[in-house]
Design an enzyme around this catalytic site. Sequence first.
Site, mmCIF file in Angstrom:
data_model
loop_
_atom_site.group_PDB
_atom_site.id
_atom_site.type_symbol
_atom_site.label_atom_id
_atom_site.label_comp_id
_atom_site.label_asym_id
_atom_site.label_seq_id
_atom_site.Cartn_x
_atom_site.Cartn_y
_atom_site.Cartn_z
ATOM 1 N N CYS A 180 -25.334 3.908 -11.829
ATOM 2 C CA CYS A 180 -24.360 5.006 -11.794
ATOM 3 C C CYS A 180 -24.932 6.266 -12.448
ATOM 4 O O CYS A 180 -25.280 6.257 -13.629
ATOM 5 C CB CYS A 180 -23.088 4.583 -12.526
ATOM 6 S SG CYS A 180 -21.840 5.897 -12.607
ATOM 7 N N THR B 242 2.133 5.651 -7.363
ATOM 8 C CA THR B 242 3.014 4.847 -8.216
ATOM 9 C C THR B 242 2.218 3.731 -8.895
ATOM 10 O O THR B 242 1.380 3.100 -8.256
ATOM 11 C CB THR B 242 4.158 4.246 -7.370
ATOM 12 O OG1 THR B 242 4.737 5.291 -6.579
ATOM 13 C CG2 THR B 242 5.247 3.655 -8.233
ATOM 14 N N TYR C 154 9.429 9.778 -4.061
ATOM 15 C CA TYR C 154 8.805 10.086 -2.764
ATOM 16 C C TYR C 154 9.485 9.287 -1.648
ATOM 17 O O TYR C 154 8.880 8.431 -0.999
ATOM 18 C CB TYR C 154 7.298 9.786 -2.778
ATOM 19 C CG TYR C 154 6.529 10.530 -3.826
ATOM 20 C CD1 TYR C 154 6.080 11.828 -3.595
ATOM 21 C CD2 TYR C 154 6.242 9.946 -5.057
ATOM 22 C CE1 TYR C 154 5.368 12.526 -4.563
ATOM 23 C CE2 TYR C 154 5.529 10.642 -6.033
ATOM 24 C CZ TYR C 154 5.100 11.924 -5.776
ATOM 25 O OH TYR C 154 4.389 12.604 -6.735
ATOM 26 N N CYS D 157 -18.842 -1.957 -17.102
ATOM 27 C CA CYS D 157 -18.871 -1.719 -15.657
ATOM 28 C C CYS D 157 -20.041 -2.439 -14.994
ATOM 29 O O CYS D 157 -21.182 -2.287 -15.430
ATOM 30 C CB CYS D 157 -18.963 -0.221 -15.373
ATOM 31 S SG CYS D 157 -19.019 0.124 -13.592
ATOM 32 N N ASP E 235 -9.167 6.212 -1.311
ATOM 33 C CA ASP E 235 -8.073 6.910 -1.997
ATOM 34 C C ASP E 235 -8.636 7.598 -3.244
ATOM 35 O O ASP E 235 -9.857 7.656 -3.432
ATOM 36 C CB ASP E 235 -6.934 5.935 -2.329
ATOM 37 C CG ASP E 235 -7.291 4.964 -3.445
ATOM 38 O OD1 ASP E 235 -8.487 4.887 -3.827
ATOM 39 O OD2 ASP E 235 -6.376 4.279 -3.959
ATOM 40 N N TYR F 232 -6.439 6.560 4.670
ATOM 41 C CA TYR F 232 -6.585 5.573 3.607
ATOM 42 C C TYR F 232 -5.789 4.301 3.920
ATOM 43 O O TYR F 232 -6.321 3.182 3.879
ATOM 44 C CB TYR F 232 -6.144 6.128 2.233
ATOM 45 C CG TYR F 232 -5.932 4.984 1.277
ATOM 46 C CD1 TYR F 232 -7.025 4.302 0.747
ATOM 47 C CD2 TYR F 232 -4.660 4.498 0.987
ATOM 48 C CE1 TYR F 232 -6.858 3.187 -0.061
ATOM 49 C CE2 TYR F 232 -4.474 3.390 0.185
ATOM 50 C CZ TYR F 232 -5.576 2.736 -0.339
ATOM 51 O OH TYR F 232 -5.398 1.615 -1.105
ATOM 52 N N GLU G 239 0.824 -1.212 0.000
ATOM 53 C CA GLU G 239 0.000 0.000 0.000
ATOM 54 C C GLU G 239 0.860 1.265 0.000
ATOM 55 O O GLU G 239 0.514 2.252 -0.640
ATOM 56 C CB GLU G 239 -0.969 0.004 1.186
ATOM 57 C CG GLU G 239 -2.102 -1.017 1.062
ATOM 58 C CD GLU G 239 -3.000 -0.772 -0.146
ATOM 59 O OE1 GLU G 239 -3.045 0.369 -0.657
ATOM 60 O OE2 GLU G 239 -3.656 -1.732 -0.602
ATOM 61 N N CYS H 220 -17.671 2.432 -19.267
ATOM 62 C CA CYS H 220 -18.991 2.160 -18.691
ATOM 63 C C CYS H 220 -19.646 0.920 -19.309
ATOM 64 O O CYS H 220 -20.462 0.262 -18.665
ATOM 65 C CB CYS H 220 -19.889 3.379 -18.847
ATOM 66 S SG CYS H 220 -19.189 4.861 -18.074
#
Length: 352
Positions: free
Chosen positions: A211, A46, A85, A205, A141, A123, A40, A202
């Site tokens: 949605c 990334t 990072y 999905c 997230d 998160y 995580e 979509c």
Amino acid sequence: MMKKILTPQAVETLLGWYRANRRDLPWRHTSDPYHIWLSEIMLQQTRVEAVKPYYARFLETCPTVESLAALPEEKLLKLWEGLGYYSRARNLQKAARTVVEQYGGKMPASFEELRRLCGIGDYTAGAIASIAFGIRVPAVDGNVLRVLARLQGSHDDITQQATKNAWREALAEVVPEAAGDFTQSLIELGATVCVPNGEAKCAVCPLASVCAAAKEHLTDEIPVRASKKPRRIEQRTVLLIRDGDRTALRKRPPTGLLAGLFELPNVLGHLDEDALPAYIRSIGFEPLKIERLDDAKHIFSHIEWHMIAYDVRITPEFDGFHGTSGMLLVQNDDLHANYAIPSAFAAYKKYL
Ligand code: ADE
């Protein structure tokens, strides 16, 4: 806006879709909380494909929290070299030391205790708690925010903390028994189907029928993000200073951009060839020959470096640390094996 959220039926549909369609990823073959934690942290900012080799290499060197806690910092940074990072790596190690000292090397199995560890925010605590321990807590997230905002047709700015909090609280109400699969199903949908930049798929999905954004063709407008400040552009002159099989490196300051990493010497501004010899002497080297190298660009989150570069041959008298400039001449094989050079210098590493 009040957040309307998935019905129990939509949750079941999503779980079914995830179990049939999930990607085969290394961290989905483990229930070790430390391994899930590592994945995580690496996956923040990334791409999955970039993380895979780093994850495998890291766990070969540090298979346990204890081994991470005991790893010398240069080795840690070398394992993270190119991932970016770097504060993520330092925080990870700091937290590993806390886990060893306070929890006997075992990750704590509660959201609140995980949340208190260095580098673990809402998160990541939610992701580890749900995926590794099956605790019914949400993990929100950027992927998950995009999915939820589109489902509801919400134009709230997802970069606002208040929006994130509202979604986290709403999602907390519907986390099912299969909490880990639920967390990963939302991440997976966001990463493979409900993708950003006008590419939402979509048609395939599992949640398209419930949605709002799919129904109203709003996937290009949602999620809404306040426009970010433009990046600051810095012109830099990078120097590949060499005396044969040694190259000059300099340790960066302990705080700020690329804190504590080694770099090729560089200076703000684009220096022309007339200005260079004086600068090179000022950092303790005598130039024999100077050649221009290709230009390069590197994009950090808040800054862009626009680099010009020179290959500088020097006389081989210099030895070790230079008192005033913090400069170090390092044998190239030692450099490759032991020094983490940030990706900002990738264009010039090929010369080493
Ligand atoms: N991004 C963040 N967490 C992830 C996970 N567990 N699997 C795939 N992508 C992710």
